[in-house]
Design an enzyme around this catalytic site. Sequence first.
Site, PDB file in Angstrom:
ATOM      1  N   PHE A 227       0.797  -1.251  -0.090  1.00  0.00           N
ATOM      2  CA  PHE A 227       0.137   0.080  -0.176  1.00  0.00           C
ATOM      3  C   PHE A 227       0.889   1.242   0.067  1.00  0.00           C
ATOM      4  O   PHE A 227       0.356   2.253   0.278  1.00  0.00           O
ATOM      5  CB  PHE A 227      -1.077   0.051   1.235  1.00  0.00           C
ATOM      6  CG  PHE A 227      -1.803  -1.127   1.140  1.00  0.00           C
ATOM      7  CD1 PHE A 227      -2.742  -1.547   0.255  1.00  0.00           C
ATOM      8  CD2 PHE A 227      -1.858  -1.917   2.485  1.00  0.00           C
ATOM      9  CE1 PHE A 227      -3.246  -2.820   0.548  1.00  0.00           C
ATOM     10  CE2 PHE A 227      -2.147  -3.327   2.370  1.00  0.00           C
ATOM     11  CZ  PHE A 227      -3.161  -3.642   1.321  1.00  0.00           C
ATOM     12  N   THR A 619      -9.002 -11.236 -10.005  1.00  0.00           N
ATOM     13  CA  THR A 619      -7.846 -10.365  -9.287  1.00  0.00           C
ATOM     14  C   THR A 619      -8.243  -8.918  -9.050  1.00  0.00           C
ATOM     15  O   THR A 619      -7.921  -8.340  -8.021  1.00  0.00           O
ATOM     16  CB  THR A 619      -6.579 -10.848  -9.556  1.00  0.00           C
ATOM     17  OG1 THR A 619      -6.404 -10.627 -11.171  1.00  0.00           O
ATOM     18  CG2 THR A 619      -6.289 -12.119  -9.216  1.00  0.00           C
ATOM     19  N   GLY A 687      -3.705   0.563 -14.655  1.00  0.00           N
ATOM     20  CA  GLY A 687      -3.661  -0.119 -13.247  1.00  0.00           C
ATOM     21  C   GLY A 687      -4.994  -0.340 -12.528  1.00  0.00           C
ATOM     22  O   GLY A 687      -5.914   0.531 -12.761  1.00  0.00           O
ATOM     23  N   GLU A 690      -5.099   1.280  -6.923  1.00  0.00           N
ATOM     24  CA  GLU A 690      -5.292   2.535  -6.230  1.00  0.00           C
ATOM     25  C   GLU A 690      -6.804   2.896  -6.452  1.00  0.00           C
ATOM     26  O   GLU A 690      -7.279   3.493  -5.414  1.00  0.00           O
ATOM     27  CB  GLU A 690      -4.276   3.405  -6.579  1.00  0.00           C
ATOM     28  CG  GLU A 690      -2.933   2.901  -5.740  1.00  0.00           C
ATOM     29  CD  GLU A 690      -1.744   3.917  -6.006  1.00  0.00           C
ATOM     30  OE1 GLU A 690      -1.591   4.575  -5.171  1.00  0.00           O
ATOM     31  OE2 GLU A 690      -1.331   3.726  -7.093  1.00  0.00           O
TER      32      GLU A 690
END
Length: 723
Positions: A227, A619, A687, A690
């Site tokens: 993280f 995932t 991505g 986040e």
Amino acid sequence: MPELVGQPIDRVDGRLKVTGGARYAADAPVKNPLYAALVQATIAKGEVEIDPAAAEAAPGVVAVLTHANAPKIKGGGGIGESRPPLADANVHYAGQVIAVVVANSLEQARSAARKVKATYKPGEAKLPASLKIDLDALDAEDTAGDVDAAFAAGGKSGAVVGHEYTTPIETHNPMEPSATVATWEGDKLTLFDATQWIGGVQGVMASAFGIDKSNVRVICPFLGGAFGCKALIWPHQLIAAMAAKAVQRPVKVVLTRSQMFTSCGHRPASRQSVTIAADAEGKVLGIRHVSAGVTSQLNGFAEPAGASAQGPYAFENGATAHKLSKCHTASPTFMRAPGETPGMYALESAMDELAHALKLDPVEFRLRNVADVEPRSKRPWSSHHLRDCYRIGAEKFGWSKRSAEPRSMHDGELLVGWGVGTASFPGNRSGASARITLQPDGRILVQCGTHDMGTGSYTVFSQVAADAVGVPIDRIDFELGDSKLPAAPMSAGSNTAATVSQAVIDAARALRKQLAETAIALAKSPFSGANADALKIVDGHVIGEGGAKMPLAELASAAGKPISADATARPSRENFGKYAFNSFGAHFCEVKVDEWLGRVRVTRFLSVIDIGRVLNRKTAHSQIVGGVVMGIGMALTEATVLDPRNGYPVNDSFADYAIPVHADIRDLDCIFIDKPDPHINELGCRGVGEIGITGVAAAVANAVFHATGKRVRDLPITPEKLL
Ligand code: MOS
């Protein structure tokens, strides 16, 4: 052979993880290690004098390192604290490492650490008592158009809202605490390390100890979450190497849960002032987003909260600014979606307040203001589906059944609230290299020095490689997490999927060409005389035009040696100049509030997210849902509280720092738009690590307002704020 990319296949490393076969840094297979315990300062500023005699005499102790005897090392870029550990007698925050006890067992090290005697000459510490924003004294301001005129116009025809929002310090709490095991052999250093950046650790260690990078090997095959707290290089990593050098034995350092609160960064507290004006039709005229934050004496990290205002909405008049003060506290750092996470809480709360003032539905208000080009630069988006996120989410959530008035929905004695929040995070991509090898046994080895933080890198890149080479996925062996492998960047900023997938595809393309050429050149080749371009590799076989077919295992054994190809893939500079890359999404939240107890339960949460093409629906879904869980923690429970006397985090444990547990989490779901981004890379994937957390706290706070009529502008929304 159906394409694997996109399919929700199980983790390829799942078996290793559930059987304990996955080795984490602290499990490093080194012989005869020593264990280090860190002694931390109990004052925020001053000088320390250390008497190590009692600790040195304790059972099993091999060495006590202090500033007086520790090997001197060089600081440099990539380090979470600018000052090397144990550099001198100065203390810059409570929690700073002032001594290290190295012993034969962990218990002996910890026991002796308590016997290290520290005497302080305290100085005057600056502690973060308040973060008041002085609008006349900002460190940096960036403006476009005329916000004051926009606010005046909004005041006349529509509405203006302006409030301050505060978020506390939040602390990364990955399951796996940070850990490093260091071994020296001559001037060669090997580290088993929990890191998001093996290349960074390698570079920092090389310069710290004045050795060549090729003499440093960093190994990190598994991470139990990160993280952001494992992105930069923190003192414990350097200390492991320093101690191992001093005692000439392998040394293991594992941060305690408590030390995770002081010694590898945190998300700094923020105070944000957001003012937004809109006209009577609900068109946003201007946004000002100012944030104040605290950084430490030892780094200058600033949470770029105001940057979020530049994402989702079209506006002509904007201003963002920040103010930073340096205090004697532990150093802050990146934590999941730095900037956007607190920034979108403030922005999306303010948008909700403005929708309420305009008597507009909050989803409709957002739809009217969606930015069709990047608001500041006016560059086109590389791909953009935010409107679909709102529409699909509203439909699946049943938003049309929401009654607009706060306090108007009930479930028995409980107040029910529905809120929306926008998610936003940049679509980052960087450069990476990969190598793919056909092994003599016919298996395909894919190697890339990237990381799997628990996100699923092993799995998604095995899928990508299987498709790109043309073999079943059970033929793929994927290696990552070793500085000996072809280089990849820090796994941060959600760049890994977009970055590494392209390197794998490029290496696979180069390998296929080599395999075809090798197949043609074999003695008595069934493909002899064929053009290499005409050969295909499908389902683990080389296939020629006339139907000739050869299993890769046969090719491998005929070739008698591994066949290998390397590639380096970098994003096109032209594309990154021409387009703005950003992921967006919409979160829909239902809360039920017990007014008498002030208790908020998130009972239903739906996220609709556009990350371009999805590499693995399982995932990726876990990434978003995990981000939402973290966002619910941010909204309702998480806050690191500093002792006002010395700035030390007082709730530095899982008992006192409340993160959501299973009982706090009910019905979470996530839908992906799943349309490839045509400009980011060949697969079209951005991505996913986040974006999931961004906008969540606002969706919860907005739902709480809808349920209760109370607007909480200070996170977390703990019961007393609702009573
Ligand atoms: Mo992330 S906070 O970029 O590890």
